[in-house]
Write a protein that holds these residues in place. Structure first.
Motif, PDB file in Angstrom:
ATOM      1  N   SER A 240       7.301  -7.519  11.307  1.00 47.68           N
ATOM      2  CA  SER A 240       6.407  -6.381  11.164  1.00 47.68           C
ATOM      3  C   SER A 240       6.669  -5.234  11.666  1.00 47.68           C
ATOM      4  O   SER A 240       7.466  -4.110  11.348  1.00 47.68           O
ATOM      5  N   SER A 250       6.284   1.620   3.043  1.00 49.28           N
ATOM      6  CA  SER A 250       5.086   1.369   2.859  1.00 49.28           C
ATOM      7  C   SER A 250       4.448   0.613   4.013  1.00 49.28           C
ATOM      8  O   SER A 250       4.803  -0.541   3.771  1.00 49.28           O
ATOM      9  N   MET A 251       3.597   0.695   4.429  1.00 55.27           N
ATOM     10  CA  MET A 251       2.655  -0.081   4.708  1.00 55.27           C
ATOM     11  C   MET A 251       2.183  -1.971   3.995  1.00 55.27           C
ATOM     12  O   MET A 251       2.515  -2.561   4.644  1.00 55.27           O
ATOM     13  N   GLU A 252       2.000  -1.761   2.632  1.00 51.44           N
ATOM     14  CA  GLU A 252       1.834  -2.657   1.488  1.00 51.44           C
ATOM     15  C   GLU A 252       3.505  -3.426   2.151  1.00 51.44           C
ATOM     16  O   GLU A 252       2.917  -4.144   1.531  1.00 51.44           O
ATOM     17  N   THR A 253       4.321  -2.315   1.322  1.00 52.21           N
ATOM     18  CA  THR A 253       5.736  -3.138   0.981  1.00 52.21           C
ATOM     19  C   THR A 253       5.729  -3.919   2.876  1.00 52.21           C
ATOM     20  O   THR A 253       5.958  -5.385   2.059  1.00 52.21           O
ATOM     21  N   ALA A 255       3.269  -5.399   5.565  1.00 53.80           N
ATOM     22  CA  ALA A 255       2.446  -6.561   4.546  1.00 53.80           C
ATOM     23  C   ALA A 255       3.291  -7.512   4.033  1.00 53.80           C
ATOM     24  O   ALA A 255       3.485  -8.908   3.627  1.00 53.80           O
ATOM     25  N   GLU A 256       3.684  -7.344   2.288  1.00 49.93           N
ATOM     26  CA  GLU A 256       4.431  -7.677   1.490  1.00 49.93           C
ATOM     27  C   GLU A 256       5.473  -8.589   1.688  1.00 49.93           C
ATOM     28  O   GLU A 256       5.230  -9.790   1.826  1.00 49.93           O
ATOM     29  N   ASN A 261      -1.618 -11.429   2.239  1.00 52.46           N
ATOM     30  CA  ASN A 261      -1.792 -11.611   1.012  1.00 52.46           C
ATOM     31  C   ASN A 261      -2.104  -9.502   0.794  1.00 52.46           C
ATOM     32  O   ASN A 261      -2.881  -9.446   0.064  1.00 52.46           O
ATOM     33  N   SER A 262      -2.573  -8.567   1.726  1.00 48.86           N
ATOM     34  CA  SER A 262      -3.183  -7.623   1.441  1.00 48.86           C
ATOM     35  C   SER A 262      -3.008  -5.924   3.452  1.00 48.86           C
ATOM     36  O   SER A 262      -2.742  -7.105   3.593  1.00 48.86           O
ATOM     37  N   GLN A 263      -2.468  -5.299   2.323  1.00 53.16           N
ATOM     38  CA  GLN A 263      -2.539  -4.413   3.686  1.00 53.16           C
ATOM     39  C   GLN A 263      -3.763  -4.398   4.430  1.00 53.16           C
ATOM     40  O   GLN A 263      -3.651  -3.857   5.709  1.00 53.16           O
ATOM     41  N   SER A 264      -4.873  -4.335   3.910  1.00 52.26           N
ATOM     42  CA  SER A 264      -6.035  -4.217   4.808  1.00 52.26           C
ATOM     43  C   SER A 264      -6.216  -5.912   5.695  1.00 52.26           C
ATOM     44  O   SER A 264      -6.205  -5.348   6.842  1.00 52.26           O
ATOM     45  N   ASN A 267      -3.657  -4.344   8.116  1.00 51.82           N
ATOM     46  CA  ASN A 267      -4.032  -3.259   9.030  1.00 51.82           C
ATOM     47  C   ASN A 267      -4.769  -4.242  10.297  1.00 51.82           C
ATOM     48  O   ASN A 267      -4.527  -3.881  11.232  1.00 51.82           O
TER      49      ASN A 267
END
Length: 287
Positions: A240, A250-253, A255-256, A261-264, A267
């Motif tokens: 990452s 993006s952070m979500e992308t 993370a995936e 399994n999630s952005q949270s 983080n």
């Protein structure tokens, strides 16, 4: 190489029962468009920076590197290089050695397992720059050569280098025997290296290794100083970092892509391991 060759035989006969064997040797040319991917070597690795400047990311540390720097990475430490914006490329020569590690902790201990190996050493070896370039170049050449006894000569050159290095830094750095790595455990590490973005579980990994999960945890931790799942998380974090620096995802992308399994959760884990958030890391290290 005449002076080096005259001393190889003497340096290759170890009175302290240390054996030097090269497992890998390469020349790397990295550019702004071709920065290195994150690497984990199951053996110690020595890099000599021939040209250029940049940043060497080593686990949670980052160091500026310049021409003639010597970087030593102990086994199983994630690392990669980014080239400075005003540089076209960084050229590095490197080789890895079997079954040894380096430590700056020279206190008397009862067993090698109690030694806490440093992740890395960043050294400017004053007055040795020309010799280092010459010997690293020769090691890489001989390691990849098909000439008679080329691998033996490469090992001998590495022995010559290491002995002189340890003599010059004897008050600061000590060599120790690294832990032998179980082949099944090494396979699991390699599998994680190549498939960290998948939904991996301890049960699935232990089935692949034909071990129960408690045995896998114990043997993996003995070999790599972390559990398989801890290593998986570290691998995802290191991947990452590269995406945070080199892309606008993006952070979500991100993370995936790396397998969270999630952005949270990404983080949360990133902050726990790196001490800053992914956004703060991107702002701090963005090229």
């Amino acid at each position: 190489m005449d002076n080096i060759n005259e001393n190889i035989l003497e340096s290759s006969i170890f009175k302290d029962d240390i054996e030097i064997k090269i497992l890998d040797a390469n020349e790397s040319l990295l550019t702004n468009e071709n920065s290195s991917r994150i690497q984990f070597h199951p053996f110690i690795y020595f890099y000599f920076i021939v040209n250029g400047s940049g940043t060497f990311f080593i686990e949670n540390d980052s160091i500026k590197i310049n021409k003639n720097d010597l970087i030593i990475i102990n086994s199983n430490i994630g690392h990669n290089i980014y080239v400075d914006e005003d540089e076209y490329a960084v050229k590095a020569l490197g080789f890895g050695l079997e079954s040894i590690g380096l430590t700056s902790h020279l206190e008397e201990v009862h067993s090698e397992e109690e030694l806490d190996l440093d992740n890395f050493f960043h050294i400017t070896w004053e007055g040795k720059e020309k010799n280092l370039k010459e010997i690293f170049t020769k090691i890489v050449e001989e390691f990849h050569s098909d000439r008679m006894y080329s691998k033996t000569l490469a090992d001998a050159l590495a022995s010559y280098f290491l002995i002189n290095f340890l003599r010059d830094f004897k008050d600061k750095i000590e060599v120790v025997h690294d832990i032998n790595i179980n082949r099944q455990v090494d396979y699991i590490k390699s599998y994680i290296d190549n498939n960290y973005s998948l939904d991996l579980s301890l049960e699935g990994l232990s089935n692949m290794a034909y071990m129960n999960k408690f045995q896998l945890i114990a043997e993996f931790k003995q070999a790599y100083r972390v559990t398989p799942i801890e290593y998986l998380i570290l691998k995802r974090i290191e991947a990452s970092k590269g995406l945070l620096i080199s892309t606008n995802h993006s952070m979500e992308t991100i993370a995936e892509i790396v397998g969270f399994n999630s952005q949270s959760y990404f983080n949360q884990v990133f902050r726990r391991k790196v001490s800053i958030t992914p956004s703060q890391f991107r702002k701090k290290h963005r090229l």
